[in-house]
Scaffold this motif. Sequence first.
Motif, mmCIF file in Angstrom:
data_model
loop_
_atom_site.group_PDB
_atom_site.id
_atom_site.type_symbol
_atom_site.label_atom_id
_atom_site.label_comp_id
_atom_site.label_asym_id
_atom_site.label_seq_id
_atom_site.Cartn_x
_atom_site.Cartn_y
_atom_site.Cartn_z
ATOM 1 N N LEU A 104 17.469 171.920 -13.584
ATOM 2 C CA LEU A 104 17.267 172.242 -12.136
ATOM 3 C C LEU A 104 18.296 173.322 -11.696
ATOM 4 O O LEU A 104 17.953 173.960 -10.881
ATOM 5 C CB LEU A 104 17.792 170.649 -11.299
ATOM 6 C CG LEU A 104 16.603 169.861 -11.309
ATOM 7 C CD1 LEU A 104 17.319 168.307 -10.476
ATOM 8 C CD2 LEU A 104 15.251 170.161 -10.823
ATOM 9 N N GLN A 111 18.914 176.373 -1.119
ATOM 10 C CA GLN A 111 19.167 174.914 -1.219
ATOM 11 C C GLN A 111 20.563 174.681 -1.608
ATOM 12 O O GLN A 111 21.166 174.957 -2.684
ATOM 13 C CB GLN A 111 18.043 174.321 -2.224
ATOM 14 C CG GLN A 111 18.251 172.897 -2.596
ATOM 15 C CD GLN A 111 17.605 172.090 -1.466
ATOM 16 O OE1 GLN A 111 16.679 172.249 -1.171
ATOM 17 N NE2 GLN A 111 18.610 171.002 -1.640
ATOM 18 N N SER A 147 14.785 165.740 -1.638
ATOM 19 C CA SER A 147 15.047 166.721 -0.660
ATOM 20 C C SER A 147 15.513 167.989 -1.465
ATOM 21 O O SER A 147 16.042 168.914 -0.715
ATOM 22 C CB SER A 147 15.792 166.286 0.592
ATOM 23 O OG SER A 147 16.897 165.567 -0.022
ATOM 24 N N GLY A 148 15.517 167.933 -2.697
ATOM 25 C CA GLY A 148 15.925 168.978 -3.396
ATOM 26 C C GLY A 148 17.419 168.901 -4.200
ATOM 27 O O GLY A 148 18.091 169.880 -4.615
ATOM 28 N N HIS A 149 17.962 167.776 -3.799
ATOM 29 C CA HIS A 149 19.639 167.641 -4.027
ATOM 30 C C HIS A 149 19.541 167.414 -5.391
ATOM 31 O O HIS A 149 18.902 166.752 -6.194
ATOM 32 C CB HIS A 149 20.197 166.898 -2.937
ATOM 33 C CG HIS A 149 20.365 167.277 -1.523
ATOM 34 N ND1 HIS A 149 19.326 166.937 -0.889
ATOM 35 C CD2 HIS A 149 21.161 168.095 -0.786
ATOM 36 C CE1 HIS A 149 19.584 167.547 0.351
ATOM 37 N NE2 HIS A 149 20.588 168.434 0.325
ATOM 38 N N GLY A 156 16.821 176.395 -10.355
ATOM 39 C CA GLY A 156 16.759 176.656 -8.980
ATOM 40 C C GLY A 156 17.680 177.735 -8.522
ATOM 41 O O GLY A 156 17.573 178.038 -7.221
#
Length: 256
Positions: free
Chosen positions: A103, A197, A235-237, A107
């Motif tokens: 990730l 993010q 939520s992408g954390h 990301g």
Amino acid sequence: MEKVAFLNLTINSFYHNRVWEEFFDQGDKDCFNLYLHSKHQTKHPFSNYCIKNTVPTAWGHFSLVEATIELMKAALEDEENEYFTLISDSHFPLHDLDTTVNLIKKGYKKMTFTKHFSFHTKVKSQKLFKEGIKGYDFGEYNAVCQFFVCRRKDVEVFVETFEHWSQFFVKEKVIFADEFYFWGIAKQLGMDFEMGQATTYSDWGIRRNERGQQDRNPMVFRTLTNYMLDSYRNSGHIYVRKIMPDTFITANPFKY
């Protein structure tokens, strides 16, 4: 192989050592390095990962930036460290190691900061920050989350320029410099970064403390369930904080 360096600025180690032990043990050992700047050099499962050069730290003081620089210096010694992610003792992983590494690499192609979550904290920080700069006009204030991701070239710049930029910051005073310094220097130098993010979920909802005053700290979690964990994942954390020693945890970050 490009590795991810986990930089933990902590009082001791992690509040949930067993979870983090499992996190690091179950994945690819060649994909990461771990570094701890420990305020209290006591024996714990991650003692071997504590860096040698440390500085005395105090809440809200510029010493937190100095400690982060020491973590960065230590991590630069391994030339395979390419991604640098900042965490703390109250962090809790939302994924297993291999997923976390993937990730981060997917990301965070460039250094990424996130706007501070709390309006009242930002206002307070801005007031104090203006009292903490001497001899230089940064032109713009921005409160960002101190738990960001950056690349090796960024860390090299922060370390190489630290002696110059640190002279403009007041020491021994609460100025929340860790919420500004790295973003501020990156902006001054025209470094390649973006606002994006957040790696870390924190609950900055406005609430009052026991004295009836607005609490300007993130919420301490009393419980952490699988439902909550899935929500933060969606939520992408990558992590959640503040997960304390007495937080009742039923969530399993290694189960999908």
